[in-house]
Design a protein around this motif. Structure first.
Motif, mmCIF file in Angstrom:
data_model
loop_
_atom_site.group_PDB
_atom_site.id
_atom_site.type_symbol
_atom_site.label_atom_id
_atom_site.label_comp_id
_atom_site.label_asym_id
_atom_site.label_seq_id
_atom_site.Cartn_x
_atom_site.Cartn_y
_atom_site.Cartn_z
ATOM 1 N N ARG A 17 -20.461 -103.500 -74.324
ATOM 2 C CA ARG A 17 -19.212 -103.045 -73.705
ATOM 3 C C ARG A 17 -18.329 -102.407 -74.768
ATOM 4 N NH1 ARG A 17 -14.987 -101.316 -71.321
ATOM 5 N NH2 ARG A 17 -14.046 -102.422 -69.555
ATOM 6 N N ILE A 18 -17.977 -101.164 -74.558
ATOM 7 C CA ILE A 18 -17.112 -100.432 -75.478
ATOM 8 C C ILE A 18 -15.729 -100.285 -74.850
ATOM 9 C CG2 ILE A 18 -16.756 -98.282 -76.749
ATOM 10 C CD1 ILE A 18 -19.196 -99.788 -77.687
ATOM 11 N N VAL A 19 -14.703 -100.636 -75.597
ATOM 12 C CA VAL A 19 -13.316 -100.409 -75.187
ATOM 13 C C VAL A 19 -12.760 -99.304 -76.073
ATOM 14 C CG1 VAL A 19 -11.007 -101.379 -75.016
ATOM 15 C CG2 VAL A 19 -13.001 -102.766 -74.392
ATOM 16 N N ARG A 20 -12.319 -98.234 -75.454
ATOM 17 C CA ARG A 20 -11.819 -97.080 -76.186
ATOM 18 C C ARG A 20 -10.290 -97.091 -76.186
ATOM 19 N NH1 ARG A 20 -16.718 -95.832 -74.227
ATOM 20 N NH2 ARG A 20 -18.056 -94.491 -75.516
ATOM 21 N N ASP A 21 -9.736 -97.416 -77.340
ATOM 22 C CA ASP A 21 -8.288 -97.443 -77.520
ATOM 23 C C ASP A 21 -7.908 -96.210 -78.326
ATOM 24 O OD1 ASP A 21 -5.646 -98.093 -77.758
ATOM 25 O OD2 ASP A 21 -5.950 -99.712 -79.205
ATOM 26 N N GLY A 22 -7.824 -95.074 -77.637
ATOM 27 C CA GLY A 22 -7.630 -93.815 -78.329
ATOM 28 C C GLY A 22 -8.856 -93.503 -79.168
ATOM 29 N N ILE A 23 -8.634 -93.176 -80.425
ATOM 30 C CA ILE A 23 -9.782 -92.885 -81.292
ATOM 31 C C ILE A 23 -10.400 -94.156 -81.865
ATOM 32 C CG2 ILE A 23 -8.849 -90.626 -81.923
ATOM 33 C CD1 ILE A 23 -8.075 -91.868 -84.642
ATOM 34 N N THR A 24 -9.717 -95.300 -81.678
ATOM 35 C CA THR A 24 -10.247 -96.568 -82.167
ATOM 36 C C THR A 24 -11.016 -97.261 -81.052
ATOM 37 O OG1 THR A 24 -8.406 -96.825 -83.704
ATOM 38 C CG2 THR A 24 -9.667 -98.807 -83.159
ATOM 39 N N HIS A 25 -12.256 -97.617 -81.324
ATOM 40 C CA HIS A 25 -13.104 -98.272 -80.339
ATOM 41 C C HIS A 25 -13.358 -99.724 -80.746
ATOM 42 C CE1 HIS A 25 -14.952 -94.146 -78.999
ATOM 43 N NE2 HIS A 25 -13.640 -94.222 -78.846
ATOM 44 N N HIS A 26 -13.583 -100.559 -79.743
ATOM 45 C CA HIS A 26 -13.913 -101.965 -79.954
ATOM 46 C C HIS A 26 -15.211 -102.247 -79.202
ATOM 47 C CE1 HIS A 26 -9.795 -102.536 -81.469
ATOM 48 N NE2 HIS A 26 -9.435 -101.737 -80.472
ATOM 49 N N ILE A 27 -16.080 -103.069 -79.792
ATOM 50 C CA ILE A 27 -17.411 -103.289 -79.226
ATOM 51 C C ILE A 27 -17.659 -104.770 -78.999
ATOM 52 C CG2 ILE A 27 -18.460 -103.310 -81.540
ATOM 53 C CD1 ILE A 27 -20.956 -102.033 -80.287
ATOM 54 N N LYS A 28 -18.256 -105.084 -77.856
ATOM 55 C CA LYS A 28 -18.765 -106.420 -77.553
ATOM 56 C C LYS A 28 -20.234 -106.266 -77.174
ATOM 57 C CE LYS A 28 -15.339 -109.507 -77.743
ATOM 58 N NZ LYS A 28 -15.421 -110.796 -78.462
ATOM 59 N N ASP A 29 -21.099 -107.010 -77.840
ATOM 60 C CA ASP A 29 -22.547 -106.889 -77.684
ATOM 61 C C ASP A 29 -23.087 -108.269 -77.313
ATOM 62 O OD1 ASP A 29 -25.274 -106.551 -77.960
ATOM 63 O OD2 ASP A 29 -25.154 -105.435 -79.831
ATOM 64 N N LEU A 30 -23.549 -108.414 -76.063
ATOM 65 C CA LEU A 30 -23.961 -109.719 -75.550
ATOM 66 C C LEU A 30 -25.379 -109.673 -74.996
ATOM 67 C CD1 LEU A 30 -20.824 -110.629 -73.360
ATOM 68 C CD2 LEU A 30 -21.157 -111.115 -75.790
ATOM 69 N N THR A 31 -26.100 -110.768 -75.170
ATOM 70 C CA THR A 31 -27.339 -110.998 -74.429
ATOM 71 C C THR A 31 -27.059 -112.149 -73.466
ATOM 72 O OG1 THR A 31 -28.730 -110.235 -76.243
ATOM 73 C CG2 THR A 31 -29.766 -111.616 -74.580
ATOM 74 N N VAL A 32 -27.189 -111.872 -72.170
ATOM 75 C CA VAL A 32 -26.759 -112.799 -71.124
ATOM 76 C C VAL A 32 -27.962 -113.237 -70.298
ATOM 77 C CG1 VAL A 32 -25.240 -113.130 -69.142
ATOM 78 C CG2 VAL A 32 -24.539 -111.608 -71.020
#
Length: 298
Positions: A17-32
């Motif tokens: 899951r990528i959250v795009r906060d303008g040019i700054t991105h945040h990533i969450k990588d899960l195995t569910v």
């Protein structure tokens, strides 16, 4: 014959899951991995699928929820999923969601972009969320957290029999790979209610485990394990139980005398197997153990 405990679901759904906060991105990588239990006798005994939610739909739900609810933390994401499956499917009475979170670090480099990451070389965070429509059991955890003390560890005074060859030592390397689960008290912060700060809670427990390992003079790995678990229970009032599985990553002094060299606790052979395996649970007074003994499948 009688059908015993059973469950089904979709395992190893790898969602990013990528959250795009303008040019700054945040990533969450899960195995569910999702496992559902309930009124499933007909599908086993008569091949009737009328009460079966397909595992494909289970997979799709994981990805859709990553969009609809976001991924604030592994625990909260798992709670959203578990509640959905129990509430939406009459035949499902219990849902268990296991999650592994894979950490990424932002690449800090001259001219680097705030959307560039490198896979963090650290432990894997885990979570298991179980919901039966009324109560919750939230198990947070970690695995593959490798730690080492190069001194302040000894091992002596143990039972000796005719097969004992291990020499006693008053100064040794103590290394292990921490695998742990801890159980949150009560509901653990039901979605929509009072929220647990899951990321903060995880970081706090991890810090206590590391500090206890580093600060404990160890006469045995068992003593170190208990110190680690006790510190978590003592300093984290929202946690009632922690189970630790610590393989002893043996380091043996190499005999350098054939080469005319003295080895003053300087050169070791790091043996990966066989290894000692130390496991135990530390509980808050009055709490009953509820974490499964087998931690091999965190």
């Amino acid at each position: 014959m009688t059908l015993g405990q059973n469950q089904y679901g979709k395992a190893q759904n790898h969602v990013v899951r990528i959250v795009r906060d303008g040019i700054t991105h945040h990533i969450k990588d899960l195995t569910v991995s999702v496992a559902l239990s309930g009124d499933m006798a007909d599908v086993h005994l008569r091949g009737c699928n009328a009460k079966v939610l397909t595992t494909d739909a289970t997979k799709n739900t994981v990805f859709a929820f990553a969009k609809e609810h976001g991924v604030e933390s592994a625990e909260r994401f798992g709670m959203h999923l578990a509640r959905h499956f129990v509430a939406s499917q009459e035949a499902v009475t219990s849902a268990r969601v296991r999650i592994e979170e894979h950490a990424w670090e932002r690449i800090e480099a001259p001219g680097g972009k705030p959307h560039s990451f490198v896979r963090a070389g650290r432990e894997t965070r885990t979570a298991q969320i179980t919901h039966d429509g009324e109560g919750w059991q939230i198990l947070s955890g970690l695995k593959d957290l490798v730690v080492l003390n190069s001194t302040d560890s000894e091992f002596r005074g143990y039972v000796r029999d005719r097969y004992t060859t291990l020499p006693e030592t008053t100064d040794r390397i103590l290394a292990t790979e921490v695998n742990a689960r801890w159980r949150h008290a009560g509901t653990g912060g039901e979605p929509g209610g009072e929220a647990v700060r899951w990321d903060h809670s995880y970081a706090t427990v991890r810090d206590h485990l590391l500090h206890a390992f580093a600060e404990t003079y160890s006469r045995s790995l068992q003593e170190t394990l208990y110190a680690m678990g006790s510190r978590v229970i003592d300093r984290c009032p929202g946690i009632d139980e922690i189970r630790l599985s610590l393989p002893n990553k043996h380091h043996f002094l190499v005999d350098l005398t054939p080469f005319g060299l003295e080895n003053d606790n300087e050169v070791y052979h790091a043996a990966d197997r066989p290894y000692g395996l130390i496991e135990a649970t530390v509980l808050r007074d009055g709490a009953e153990a509820a974490i499964p003994v087998d931690l091999t499948n965190l």
